[in-house]
Design a protein around this motif. Structure first.
Motif, PDB file in Angstrom:
ATOM      1  N   THR A 120       0.847  -1.194   0.000  1.00 38.92           N
ATOM      2  CA  THR A 120       0.000   0.000   0.000  1.00 38.92           C
ATOM      3  C   THR A 120       0.875   1.234   0.000  1.00 38.92           C
ATOM      4  O   THR A 120       1.915   1.281   0.649  1.00 38.92           O
ATOM      5  CB  THR A 120      -0.928   0.020   1.225  1.00 38.92           C
ATOM      6  N   GLN A 121       0.413   2.219  -0.719  1.00 42.78           N
ATOM      7  CA  GLN A 121       1.099   3.521  -0.782  1.00 42.78           C
ATOM      8  C   GLN A 121       0.016   4.585  -0.929  1.00 42.78           C
ATOM      9  O   GLN A 121      -0.565   4.745  -1.997  1.00 42.78           O
ATOM     10  CB  GLN A 121       2.077   3.566  -1.959  1.00 42.78           C
ATOM     11  N   GLY A 122      -0.258   5.283   0.176  1.00 44.92           N
ATOM     12  CA  GLY A 122      -1.371   6.212   0.153  1.00 44.92           C
ATOM     13  C   GLY A 122      -2.664   5.446  -0.033  1.00 44.92           C
ATOM     14  O   GLY A 122      -2.967   4.485   0.679  1.00 44.92           O
ATOM     15  N   SER A 123      -3.430   5.818  -1.024  1.00 51.73           N
ATOM     16  CA  SER A 123      -4.686   5.126  -1.313  1.00 51.73           C
ATOM     17  C   SER A 123      -4.503   3.973  -2.291  1.00 51.73           C
ATOM     18  O   SER A 123      -5.447   3.230  -2.556  1.00 51.73           O
ATOM     19  CB  SER A 123      -5.702   6.126  -1.888  1.00 51.73           C
ATOM     20  N   ALA A 124      -3.310   3.828  -2.831  1.00 53.24           N
ATOM     21  CA  ALA A 124      -3.060   2.771  -3.810  1.00 53.24           C
ATOM     22  C   ALA A 124      -2.706   1.477  -3.104  1.00 53.24           C
ATOM     23  O   ALA A 124      -2.016   1.466  -2.091  1.00 53.24           O
ATOM     24  CB  ALA A 124      -1.934   3.177  -4.759  1.00 53.24           C
ATOM     25  N   GLY A 125      -3.196   0.371  -3.635  1.00 54.60           N
ATOM     26  CA  GLY A 125      -2.888  -0.935  -3.084  1.00 54.60           C
ATOM     27  C   GLY A 125      -2.785  -1.963  -4.188  1.00 54.60           C
ATOM     28  O   GLY A 125      -3.510  -1.894  -5.189  1.00 54.60           O
ATOM     29  N   ALA A 126      -1.866  -2.894  -4.047  1.00 55.92           N
ATOM     30  CA  ALA A 126      -1.681  -3.937  -5.055  1.00 55.92           C
ATOM     31  C   ALA A 126      -0.880  -5.064  -4.430  1.00 55.92           C
ATOM     32  O   ALA A 126      -0.358  -4.950  -3.326  1.00 55.92           O
ATOM     33  CB  ALA A 126      -0.978  -3.386  -6.292  1.00 55.92           C
TER      34      ALA A 126
END
Length: 512
Positions: free
Chosen positions: A382-388
């Motif tokens: 996760t990085q900020g609102s991004a997730g993968a």
């Protein structure tokens, strides 16, 4: 995992007094009723008063005792899943980066982009001092001129002069020719002298024969004139023969002397040629060493010149761009270790992700946790609102530090991620159990692990609660240390918290 917990605010000493006061009215009311029923009997009145006092004191004692009991909160074990996972601070970067070359020492006037920024082709990254760039370019061009002159000198032929050998060889050839001509000439002179000797010998023999025949003639007898003439002819022939013999000796002696002189000339010429060849060989050996040294120096200079030529090309392009450094293509700026007002340092201080480069996630874990990781394990990033999700590629363990560096690869769909800080979560296992409860419910004594269940008992004064020891076997505790899976005969709720220490067999009060 959800647990039902009964909880309320903790009770202090004042609340205990309040409870007693609440109980007194009911006790007094009961005493009054008994007094009314037995008011006609004197002995009964005293007996009644005694029992009433006992009731009041008992109720007061129970109130005080209840106020001193530990209040507990319960949780009912439920079916749940114990998760083993690890959380770590991670860093996202491009798998492969290429450096943008910058002139070392030139001052940075402005920085327009930071590491982690996705650049478009032609987008400005930084601005360099134009005057310093021009000075560097002039100096680099002067250096190139010097290098070209040095290369021309080093590449010039170092072969030695062979003219002395050629001259010595020519002298030897002439000496040999002279020897041959002398040999032929003197041999001819000797042959000629010998032919003259033979002719003189023949003439003398004929003159001697003529004199002998003349002296032996009797009819007619030779005259004195004839004999004198014959004798004179013989003397002349003998004199000529003696001269011819001397001429042969002289011709042979002259031949020997001439041949010796010619031979010495040949030997001298051969010696001169040998000396010339030796000198030439030594000159060749020296020239070979010089050529080898020049070749090595020329190669080193050629490499320096290539670097300088690259510098000239770089400076020329930057001067033509007015000192502006721009992105050559769409790419992620992975490294930008430059500051405004500072000179460009050595090293790859400005790097762009290579085309089609993978995005890598790197983080460090304790070695004991990293032992559970295998290649291909999924990592939630996760990085900020991004997730993968990323897949683990390598695990590198540092034995001295007791840590492991984990490298994972983000998928092609992770377009919202940038180079920089992120969070990584790995789940090692998820195991379902029939009995799961908070770790705070677990206790330990010399007999092993156990929990405290609450047993309910009804008596004349109402309900009472007692903590009962229930042995359990701990199967697994989650990685956060919050919940545990157990085995045991547990019915109802177990104590997870209390206002005071609780031991098996102790009376407790339930949180309302």
């Amino acid at each position: 995992m959800a647990f039902r917990v009964r909880s309320t605010m903790e009770c202090d000493g004042m609340n205990c007094v309040t409870k007693i006061k609440e109980l007194l009215p009911a006790a007094v009311c009961g005493v009054k009723k008994l007094t009314a029923a037995f008011s006609g009997q004197r002995a009964g009145r005293w007996t009644l008063r005694f029992f009433a006092a006992m009731v009041v004191l008992t109720l007061a004692a129970r109130g005080v005792s209840g106020a001193a009991m530990p209040r507990v909160s319960l949780a009912a074990p439920n079916r749940g899943t114990i998760v083993q996972k690890a959380l770590a601070s991670a860093n996202i970067t491009a798998g492969e980066s290429g450096a943008l070359k910058l002139p070392v020492g030139v001052t940075v006037r402005a920085v327009y982009a930071a590491a982690g920024r996705q650049l478009k082709e032609g987008e400005a990254i930084l601005l360099l001092d134009l005057e310093e760039l021009q000075d560097e370019l002039d100096s680099a061009k002067a250096t190139r001129s010097q290098q070209e002159a040095q290369l021309a000198r080093l590449n010039a032929s170092t072969a030695p002069d062979g003219s002395s050998v050629t001259s010595a060889q020519q002298s030897l050839d002439r000496a040999k020719e002279d020897y041959t001509r002398t040999d032929e000439r003197t041999a001819a002179a000797v042959d000629e002298a010998k032919a003259s000797l033979e002719a003189a010998q023949t003439t003398r023999d004929e003159a001697a024969k003529t004199l002998e025949e003349l002296e032996s003639r009797t009819d007619p007898d030779p005259s004195a004139e004839e004999l004198a003439a014959a004798r004179g002819a013989l003397e002349g022939a003998e004199s000529a023969l003696s001269g011819a013999k001397q001429a042969v000796i002289s011709a042979e002696t002259s031949r020997e002397d001439s041949l010796l002189t010619a031979k010495r000339s040949v030997e001298n010429a051969e010696s001169s040629l040998a000396q010339a060849n030796e000198a030439y060989s030594q000159a060749q050996a020296g020239a070979a060493l010089t050529a080898q040294s020049n070749a090595a120096e020329a190669e080193a200079l050629r490499l320096e010149k290539e670097k300088n030529d690259e510098k000239v090309d770089l400076l020329t392009a930057l001067v033509e761009a007015g000192g502006l450094v721009s992105a050559p293509r769409d790419a992620l700026l992975t490294v930008c270790a430059l500051e405004q007002g500072q000179p460009c340092p050595e090293g790859e201080c400005l790097q762009l992700a290579k085309e089609d480069s993978e995005m890598l996630v790197r983080f460090t874990l304790p070695a004991e946790q990293a032992e559970k990781i295998t290649a291909g394990l999924a990592v939630t990033v996760t990085q900020g609102s991004a997730g993968a999700e990323a897949l683990v590629r390598t695990v590198e363990t540092d034995e001295e530090k007791g840590t492991s560096l984990v490298t994972a690869v983000l998928g092609e769909t992770a377009a919202d991620f940038k180079a920089g800080a992120a969070q990584a979560e790995l789940v090692f296992s998820r195991t379902a159990y029939d009995l799961c409860l908070p770790v705070s419910a677990l206790r330990q004594d010399s007999q092993g692990s156990y929990v405290l269940a609450v047993e309910e008992t009804r008596n004349a004064f109402g309900l009472s609660f007692t903590a009962q020891r229930v042995p359990v076997t701990v199967k697994e505790v989650d990685s956060e240390g919050r919940y545990a899976a157990v085995e045991g005969s547990i019915s109802g709720g177990v104590i997870v918290s209390s206002t005071r220490a609780v031991s098996p067999g102790a009376s407790v009060r339930m949180e309302e």
